[in-house]
Design an enzyme around this catalytic site. Structure first.
Site, PDB file in Angstrom:
ATOM      1  CG  LEU A 150      80.523 -20.680 -39.187  1.00 53.39           C
ATOM      2  CD1 LEU A 150      80.948 -20.449 -37.735  1.00 53.39           C
ATOM      3  CD2 LEU A 150      79.400 -21.719 -39.238  1.00 53.39           C
ATOM      4  CG  HIS A 151      79.618 -15.880 -44.777  1.00 56.47           C
ATOM      5  ND1 HIS A 151      80.423 -14.767 -44.926  1.00 56.47           N
ATOM      6  CD2 HIS A 151      80.147 -16.833 -45.582  1.00 56.47           C
ATOM      7  CE1 HIS A 151      81.390 -15.031 -45.798  1.00 56.47           C
ATOM      8  NE2 HIS A 151      81.253 -16.283 -46.197  1.00 56.47           N
ATOM      9  CG  LEU A 152      77.735 -17.340 -37.492  1.00 56.69           C
ATOM     10  CD1 LEU A 152      78.089 -17.492 -36.020  1.00 56.69           C
ATOM     11  CD2 LEU A 152      76.696 -18.383 -37.891  1.00 56.69           C
TER      12      LEU A 152
ATOM     13  CB  ALA B 262      74.215 -13.067 -43.834  1.00 53.61           C
TER      14      ALA B 262
ATOM     15  CD  GLU C 272      82.866 -16.297 -42.193  1.00 60.89           C
ATOM     16  OE1 GLU C 272      83.299 -17.408 -42.556  1.00 60.89           O
ATOM     17  OE2 GLU C 272      81.874 -16.154 -41.442  1.00 60.89           O
TER      18      GLU C 272
END
Lengths: 223, 132
Positions: A94-96, A98, A117
């Site tokens: 997801l890399h939320l 960013a 992650e």
């Protein structure tokens, strides 16, 4: 549970969340797996391979997204926001931190989003980030060797040298998964300078023998 | 270099790169976190390299994407046990039973459950333990 595997939509993203082997395990555990047609092609898996292990091939992304749990590789893109709905369980990178828009979409649409992650073991390691770091670490040596070729604009050295000719020097910065896997790449006599935060030896075959701010040599692999 | 939830440190300055031999190669594996060379900017598989002071920079943000046949297998080897757990137990029971998986929960039924993301966007943080 019904599990959906949509085809990835990000530019040049050829990975897929589940291999046919993974589907087999899910089906054997009693689950129904919906794979969007062509989802595995970029990774070398045909629709037929998925069908053979019990998956159902569905023609549209919306069909795969209708499942109770959707498993993906990359985060949903804006064109996929329409599939986000209350009660959906989404398991993917997801890399939320960013992605502010996506964060708001997941919250407003009441999706349960589990990010690969940030899955974290009690020792602080990240088991679902590690495999991609392992890939990147090995690739870094490979692309470094490729671009050192004169024909690719490089210095014109063969990374491993040949008998009687010194190999190229390699400097590795860091002491994490990416850096440590690069050390597994061995070539006879190849020089490795390795700077890392803590001078602790890594329990790896063919490791650099040097400590921080020193250098070592790759050990000859056992034959 | 990965520092959880933060930008990568700039370990190599432009000045240091100026001392390298022409045709040397830099590979930045920390591009997703902003890169660890001062001269880094993200590139793509279509156009992977650029030169600074005649030093080749390879700064592709998604390196594993170039080897999907390997990457997909490596990824699913790691994710499958968690997928199975979520499917077998359901999300609520699975995250209750497995603290490793619980750390992965960023949003839960409309609540922000991951502190670093809550902080990044000024959102209210709700511990997952208050919800399940």
């Amino acid at each position: 549970m019904i599990i959906g595997v949509p085809k990835e939509t990000k530019d040049r993203e050829n990975r897929v969340a589940v291999t046919p082997g993974g589907v087999r395990e899910l089906v054997e555990a009693g689950h129904q797996v919906l794979v969007e047609t062509g989802a595995g092609v970029g990774s070398g898996f045909t629709n037929q391979q998925y069908v053979a292990v019990g998956a159902q091939i569905v023609p549209e992304a919306a069909d795969a997204w209708a499942a109770e749990m959707v498993v993906k590789v990359k985060e949903p893109l804006p064109a996929e926001y329409e599939y986000l709905r209350a009660g959906l369980l989404l398991f993917t990178y997801l890399h939320l931190a960013a992605a502010e828009d996506l964060t708001h979409e997941l919250l407003q649409r009441e999706v349960t989003g589990i990010a690969y992650e940030t899955v974290e073991l009690s020792n602080g390691t990240l088991p679902l980030l590690t495999p991609m770091s392992e890939v990147a670490g090995r690739m870094a040596v490979q692309v470094g060797a490729y671009y050192m070729m004169k024909t690719n604009g490089g210095i014109g050295k063969l990374i491993g040298g040949v008998p009687g000719v010194l190999p190229a020097s390699v400097l590795i910065l860091g002491g994490g998964v990416v850096a440590s896997t690069r050390q597994r790449w061995r070539w006879d006599g190849g020089q490795c300078h390795h700077l890392r935060p803590r001078p602790r030896p890594l329990a790896l075959p063919g490791r650099c023998t040097g400590r921080a701010h020193q250098y070592g040599q790759f050990q000859r692999p056992p034959h | 270099m990965l520092i959880k939830g933060a930008r990568a440190p700039k370990l190599v300055t432009h000045e240091m790169i100026g001392t390298m031999q022409p045709g040397s190669v830099l590979v930045d594996v920390a591009v997703d976190q902003g890169g660890c060379f001062e001269t880094t900017h993200a590139t793509t598989h279509s156009n992977p390299i650029f030169l600074v002071d005649d030093v080749i920079h390879y700064c592709v943000a998604n390196m594993p994407g170039a080897v999907p046949n390997t990457s997909t297998r490596a990824l699913n080897n790691a994710t499958l046990p968690y997928m199975l757990k979520l499917a077998n137990m359901g999300a609520e029971a699975a995250v209750k039973a497995d603290p490793t998986l619980a750390k992965g929960v960023n949003t839960y039924r409309g609540a922000m459950t991951y502190p670093a993301v809550a902080e990044a966007f000024g959102l209210e943080y709700t511990p997952l333990t208050a919800l399940v």
